[in-house]
Enzyme design. Structure first.
Site, PDB file in Angstrom:
ATOM      1  N   ILE A 190       0.825  -1.217   0.000  1.00 21.07           N
ATOM      2  CA  ILE A 190       0.000   0.000   0.000  1.00 21.07           C
ATOM      3  C   ILE A 190       0.854   1.260   0.000  1.00 21.07           C
ATOM      4  O   ILE A 190       0.333   2.367  -0.010  1.00 21.07           O
ATOM      5  CB  ILE A 190      -0.955   0.028   1.214  1.00 21.07           C
ATOM      6  CG1 ILE A 190      -0.166  -0.052   2.525  1.00 21.07           C
ATOM      7  CG2 ILE A 190      -1.987  -1.076   1.120  1.00 21.07           C
ATOM      8  CD1 ILE A 190      -1.041   0.082   3.760  1.00 21.07           C
ATOM      9  N   ASP A 192       6.838  17.246  13.593  1.00 22.45           N
ATOM     10  CA  ASP A 192       6.482  17.126  12.176  1.00 22.45           C
ATOM     11  C   ASP A 192       4.984  16.901  12.023  1.00 22.45           C
ATOM     12  O   ASP A 192       4.547  16.041  11.269  1.00 22.45           O
ATOM     13  CB  ASP A 192       7.265  15.981  11.527  1.00 22.45           C
ATOM     14  CG  ASP A 192       7.177  16.030  10.001  1.00 22.45           C
ATOM     15  OD1 ASP A 192       6.952  17.115   9.457  1.00 22.45           O
ATOM     16  OD2 ASP A 192       7.323  14.980   9.369  1.00 22.45           O
ATOM     17  N   GLY A 237       8.495   3.499   1.431  1.00 25.42           N
ATOM     18  CA  GLY A 237       9.228   4.529   2.144  1.00 25.42           C
ATOM     19  C   GLY A 237      10.714   4.332   1.980  1.00 25.42           C
ATOM     20  O   GLY A 237      11.183   3.506   1.188  1.00 25.42           O
ATOM     21  N   GLU A 238      11.475   5.108   2.743  1.00 26.23           N
ATOM     22  CA  GLU A 238      12.934   5.024   2.634  1.00 26.23           C
ATOM     23  C   GLU A 238      13.435   3.668   3.091  1.00 26.23           C
ATOM     24  O   GLU A 238      14.348   3.092   2.518  1.00 26.23           O
ATOM     25  CB  GLU A 238      13.573   6.134   3.474  1.00 26.23           C
ATOM     26  CG  GLU A 238      15.089   6.095   3.420  1.00 26.23           C
ATOM     27  CD  GLU A 238      15.750   7.008   4.434  1.00 26.23           C
ATOM     28  OE1 GLU A 238      16.973   7.091   4.407  1.00 26.23           O
ATOM     29  OE2 GLU A 238      15.034   7.611   5.248  1.00 26.23           O
ATOM     30  N   GLY A 255      11.681   0.723   3.304  1.00 25.71           N
ATOM     31  CA  GLY A 255      11.144  -0.435   2.612  1.00 25.71           C
ATOM     32  C   GLY A 255       9.677  -0.239   2.291  1.00 25.71           C
ATOM     33  O   GLY A 255       9.119   0.852   2.418  1.00 25.71           O
ATOM     34  N   GLU A 256       9.029  -1.333   1.886  1.00 27.59           N
ATOM     35  CA  GLU A 256       7.628  -1.257   1.488  1.00 27.59           C
ATOM     36  C   GLU A 256       6.718  -1.331   2.702  1.00 27.59           C
ATOM     37  O   GLU A 256       7.081  -1.835   3.761  1.00 27.59           O
ATOM     38  CB  GLU A 256       7.306  -2.404   0.529  1.00 27.59           C
ATOM     39  CG  GLU A 256       8.071  -2.324  -0.784  1.00 27.59           C
ATOM     40  CD  GLU A 256       7.883  -3.558  -1.641  1.00 27.59           C
ATOM     41  OE1 GLU A 256       8.015  -4.668  -1.089  1.00 27.59           O
ATOM     42  OE2 GLU A 256       7.607  -3.412  -2.840  1.00 27.59           O
ATOM     43  N   VAL A 257       5.478  -0.822   2.502  1.00 29.86           N
ATOM     44  CA  VAL A 257       4.442  -0.885   3.526  1.00 29.86           C
ATOM     45  C   VAL A 257       3.318  -1.758   2.976  1.00 29.86           C
ATOM     46  O   VAL A 257       2.852  -1.550   1.856  1.00 29.86           O
ATOM     47  CB  VAL A 257       3.904   0.519   3.895  1.00 29.86           C
ATOM     48  CG1 VAL A 257       2.861   0.418   4.994  1.00 29.86           C
ATOM     49  CG2 VAL A 257       5.053   1.423   4.333  1.00 29.86           C
ATOM     50  N   LYS A 291       5.117  -2.135   8.213  1.00 25.20           N
ATOM     51  CA  LYS A 291       6.269  -1.438   7.651  1.00 25.20           C
ATOM     52  C   LYS A 291       7.453  -2.403   7.679  1.00 25.20           C
ATOM     53  O   LYS A 291       7.736  -3.005   8.710  1.00 25.20           O
ATOM     54  CB  LYS A 291       6.591  -0.191   8.466  1.00 25.20           C
ATOM     55  CG  LYS A 291       5.505   0.871   8.451  1.00 25.20           C
ATOM     56  CD  LYS A 291       5.945   2.100   9.243  1.00 25.20           C
ATOM     57  CE  LYS A 291       4.885   3.186   9.219  1.00 25.20           C
ATOM     58  NZ  LYS A 291       5.318   4.399   9.956  1.00 25.20           N
TER      59      LYS A 291
END
Length: 992
Positions: free
Chosen positions: A631, A754, A634-635, A637-639, A657
């Site tokens: 879905i 953030d 990211g930096e 790996g995949e989610v 994650k």
């Protein structure tokens, strides 16, 4: 000066060796190739007439019978050189907004020339100019934009040739074509090759979905979403999609296609199942061989029907084997256990038909003479008469002297049902049975024994028996046993009398003596009935009075009453003493009140970060996790979306994650530090950590962080996808949830740093939860959205001024960020400060500019935003105050009806440049794209609205008539038209 003096042989050797070097790389579409053209290029040089001075000149060579051209310039001895070389018009594909310029060139070392080092240069400049048509030989330097200064990595001397290769990117191309130009300012250069190309993601098949060739995106669209189509005989629950990166690579496929029933995946296509194989459902599984006792089918079978004499139960899967009927039970035995009660036992069937769901049922019939009938409800079965899984049952409430017939039947899942696919003639018999018959005779039982008459030497007794015999020729015998009651003797002598009458007189007894009596009955077949209770009777003492016995009994009773009273008194005092509460009891009873408030612990303070993970996060066994589909990425790996199934708990949907293989130990620690942070939080508006996977590396090849799954994803994207669909009351409810989560974090002394709508997740009930606690990773993701300081990168558009200037991050700076989130929510995911640069944003904030109210924003909500954006951080509200105010607004919906003033000239950014007709935009599509409404381009075209002059004449009713129905979209377009009518530039409003 001749560039090739001394190096012509070297250059010509290079041409011979590398003349066939040109090979197109995959994922590249070439727009211009200087070498491949072969003939004269016809490029324009400027100035046209320089007298004795030499500008760019073409050099022709012959290679394998073909002409080979290069361009060179070498006026190192002249001052103030300005020599231009412009390519021919390069046509651009409409979707290729980003192209690459690959240069091969030679630069002569200035030290190799005598007396020219003061004026000689070793660099040249690359320029570009866009145009919708070829302008021919017209050349104006002012039309060109500088792309880069080109400097060689290696410089060529007199005797050694050094070829340089450099690639530069030209971004944001939007017109039909463009020119490249090369400016020489006093260098000695030979331009050997110019190749212009753009990257594409090639046509491909991923997860059984076909995707067309797609031009790679540019800086404004790093990932270009592409829709695909399932291959033949495959379907997908959702539209298959994939993303094309700027490097021409496909990433993160979404919506996997699966082969239909009767088909399986073979090398990116769906093929029919082979003969003897089947597949019953749409899935990614392979075809399976037909199971046991089924018929072999032709190719493409959905299921395999049962062979004759074999069946499937309704609960059996169509993929399972077929089974036969069980045989009858064996070795049925009936055993009398007590009066009116039998125990039936048997052995399982010898053949179970290949099933393990064997059950048994009992049928009973009672017969008197030749007449038989069902036993009826009077008979009791323990545990039941049907559905038995054990091979025994207890039967009670039987009548004596009746013939009973018991039938035990064996059943299985196919005994009473058959598959709908079976012919009706194949319906199996319902049972396999074993029958036994017996004459049940209930053993007699003594119910009462009484004293009829007594004297000093004799006792007359009688007793009752049940049940009474129904047939006279089946007499009952009785056995009377008695003895003298004497506790002082070690040996007791019993006397036994056997008779067929239910009374007896016992003589020759001792006067004044107690005797114990017991009677047992025997049926005619010798079976013993139940014994009577043991009874005691005493002979008389003749003339002696009973007064002494009475007195002794009374004294004994009084003594016993006294002892019982004393025992109760002592126990009561002891119980009362235990109920008194000491000082230590008071302390422990209030332990919850003495427990300190929970405070956030920074996992980076641990010498070993793995210790923090073990302390704050639950370790999950990898076998409890099922990954379903990607879905996001990211930096680290995949989610994935997946399922967490822990034994003893209900399975839940989760987000997973992953840490990609090949990570460093520092990357692993940074990755897991987010779990160490999340594991300390427990609030309904904070994303919940389910646990981590840090072990079994050899099995999974990476660590994982498992969190609850939020169906609607990031808040900013969700709001953009549903622009105008929510009322102010619903939006304020979302903000209230975010504020509650931030209050919880603030109370724990945690500063998020953030907070932005992209880091808020939304579930299917529109509940918002604060997420993304890995700051360093988030801030590195978007270089354009950050500003580098000595302490790292920070997101300028969401960050308070003191945090930008002094890196002072506090809950007050989080409040500033929450104000930006409020603006994002009320503006349905609009980008804060629109297309202003980071420098413009910082300058505007320092000059007291604040974001204007979004369309239809309640005045009370906008006033709260302004309070969050106060320059003095001590005067900003706390999150507790924000929660209370939002609660007050939600309790009084009328307070949201007053709308803040809205200025379309500020809230909808207009470009500062004008088109050829004086309008702020060159086309209707360009205008719609600027206000994020490009999805209506076709509506305007179909309605005949193709110029900006026609747009300016439109009214609200006209906008509705072309198909704009959503209220939010209708207002955005209408307000934009209103702003277009005012020629005031947005930049003057900001005074930036």
């Amino acid at each position: 000066m001749d560039f090739f003096t001394g190096i012509r042989p070297l250059l010509f050797s290079y041409v011979l060796i590398n003349g066939i070097l040109i090979t197109l790389q995959t994922k590249e579409e070439v727009l211009l190739d200087m070498k491949a053209t072969g003939g004269e290029l016809g490029w324009l040089t400027w100035p046209l007439d320089q007298g004795d001075k030499l500008g760019w000149e073409v050099v022709q060579r012959t290679l394998n019978g073909s002409q080979f051209y290069t361009y060179s310039v070498c006026n190192v001895g002249e001052r103030e050189q300005d020599n231009w070389l412009r390519t021919t018009f390069i046509q651009r594909r409409p979707s290729a907004s980003r192209v690459f310029v690959e240069l091969q060139f030679i630069v002569r070392d200035c030290n190799s020339f005598d007396g020219t080092s003061l004026t000689c240069k070793e660099t040249f400049n690359l320029f570009t100019s866009e145009s919708d048509a070829d302008v021919g030989t017209t050349f104006r330097k002012g039309q060109f934009k500088k792309v880069a200064t080109i400097a060689p990595d290696e410089i060529t001397s007199k005797n050694e040739l050094r070829i340089n290769t450099e690639t530069r990117v030209v971004e944001n191309l939007s017109r039909k074509g463009f020119y490249l130009a090369f400016q020489d300012i006093g260098a000695c250069i030979a331009l050997l090759s110019v190749r212009v190309y753009y990257k594409t993601c090639p046509a491909t098949v991923k997860s059984l979905a076909s995707f067309p060739e797609t031009v790679a995106g540019g800086e404004n669209q790093a990932l270009r979403e592409v829709n695909g189509v399932c291959v033949d005989n495959a379907i997908s629950e959702e539209l298959p999609r994939i993303y094309c990166t700027v490097d021409g690579e496909w990433v993160v496929p979404v919506g996997q296609c699966q082969c239909k029933p009767g088909y399986e995946e073979v090398k990116d296509v769906c093929q029919e199942c082979q003969a003897g194989f089947f597949k019953a459902a749409t899935s990614s599984d392979k075809c399976e061989p037909c199971p046991a006792n089924t018929q072999r089918q032709d190719s493409g079978a959905l299921f395999c029907p049962c062979m004759y004499g074999f069946y499937r139960a309704p609960t059996d899967p169509p993929t399972g084997p077929c089974s036969g009927l069980p045989s009858a039970p064996r070795d049925l035995v009936a055993t009398t256990t007590s009066a009116g009660k039998l125990l039936l036992t048997w052995s399982p069937p010898e053949d179970t038909g290949g099933r393990n769901d064997i059950t048994y049922s009992i049928e009973c019939q009672r017969c008197e003479g030749t007449a038989c009938q069902p036993c009826g409800e009077k008979i009791r079965y323990e545990p039941a008469s049907t559905g038995l899984t054990d091979t025994k049952v207890s039967v009670s409430e039987l009548d004596a002297h009746l013939n009973y017939t018991f039938t035990v039947e064996a059943h299985s899942g196919v005994s009473l049902f058959m598959s709908d696919a079976e012919p009706r003639a194949n319906k199996p018999p319902s049972t396999s049975a074993l029958t036994t018959s017996l004459l049940y005779t209930d053993p007699p039982k003594i119910t009462t024994m009484r004293l009829v008459e007594r004297s000093s030497t004799s006792l007359s007794l009688s007793w009752d028996v049940s049940p009474r015999p129904r047939v006279q020729h089946r007499p009952i015998r009785y056995e009377l046993t008695y003895c003298k009651k004497d506790d002082n003797l070690d040996v007791t002598t019993f006397i036994v009398l056997k008779q067929e009458k239910n009374f007896a007189q016992i003589n020759d007894l001792a006067p004044g003596t107690a005797y114990l009596f017991r009677v047992q009955a025997f049926s005619s077949d010798g079976s013993a009935g139940g014994s009577s209770m043991e009874e005691q009777f005493e002979t008389l003492l003749g003339e002696q009075s009973n007064s002494t016995a009475i007195i002794i009994a009374a004294v004994g009773g009084a003594t016993m009453l006294f002892i019982v009273a004393m025992v109760l008194f002592v126990r009561r005092r002891k119980r009362n003493s235990h109920t008194r509460q000491g000082a230590e009891d008071t302390y422990f009873s209030s332990s919850e009140q003495l427990k300190p408030l929970k405070t956030y612990v920074d996992p980076h303070t641990y010498e070993d970060p793995n210790t923090a993970v073990l302390k704050f996060a639950t370790e999950i066994h990898p076998s409890h996790i099922t990954k379903q589909k990607v879905i996001g990425a990211g930096e680290f790996g995949e989610v994935y979306r997946g399922i967490l199934k822990v034994p003893g708990r209900k399975e839940v949907a989760v987000a997973i994650k992953t840490l990609k293989p090949g990570y460093t130990e520092k990357q692993r620690q940074d990755f897991l530090s987010e779990a160490s942070i999340m594991g300390q939080f427990s609030h309904q508006n904070i994303i919940r950590l389910e646990g981590v996977v840090t072990k079994c590396k050899d099995f999974f090849k990476h660590a994982m962080i498992v969190t609850e799954y939020m169906e609607n994803g990031a808040l900013d994207r969700y709001l953009r996808d549903h622009d105008g669909e929510f009322a102010s009351f619903q939006l304020v409810g979302m903000l209230r949830g975010i504020a509650a989560g931030m209050k919880y974090l603030s109370d724990m002394s945690y500063v998020h740093r953030d907070l932005a709508a992209r880091n808020i997740l939304v579930n299917n009930t529109l509940e918002c939860k604060v997420s993304d606690f890995g700051l360093s990773r988030v801030l590195e993701d978007d270089p354009e959205g950050t500003y580098t300081t000595s302490g790292g990168k920070i997101p300028i558009r969401w960050t308070a001024p003191e945090a930008i200037a002094y890196r002072k991050f506090t809950s007050a700076s989080d409040v500033w960020s929450f104000g930006i989130v409020m603006w994002e929510v009320m503006a349905f995911g609009e980008r804060p400060y629109w297309d202003m640069s980071n420098h413009e944003v910082m300058k505007a904030i320092n000059e007291a500019f604040r974001l204007p109210a979004p369309m239809d924003c309640p005045s009370a909500v906008y006033q709260l935003m302004l309070q969050c954006w106060l320059q003095d951080r001590s005067k900003r509200p706390r999150f507790g105050d924000i929660v209370n105010l939002l609660d007050k607004l939600l309790r009084s919906p009328d307070s949201l009806k007053t709308i803040a003033d809205f200025d379309p000239r500020v809230s909808i950014r207009l470009p500062s440049t004008s088109g050829s007709d004086g309008s702020p935009f060159r086309s209707v599509s360009e205008w719609l794209e600027s206000i994020k409404m490009s999805q209506y381009s076709e509506n305007f075209t179909c309605a005949g609205v193709v110029t900006m002059d026609q747009v300016l004449q439109m009214k609200n009713e006209d906008i509705k008539n072309i198909g704009v129905r959503l209220p939010g979209h209708l207002k955005r377009i209408a307000y934009s038209i209103l702003g277009l009518k005012d020629q005031t530039s947005t930049l003057s409003v900001f005074a930036v």
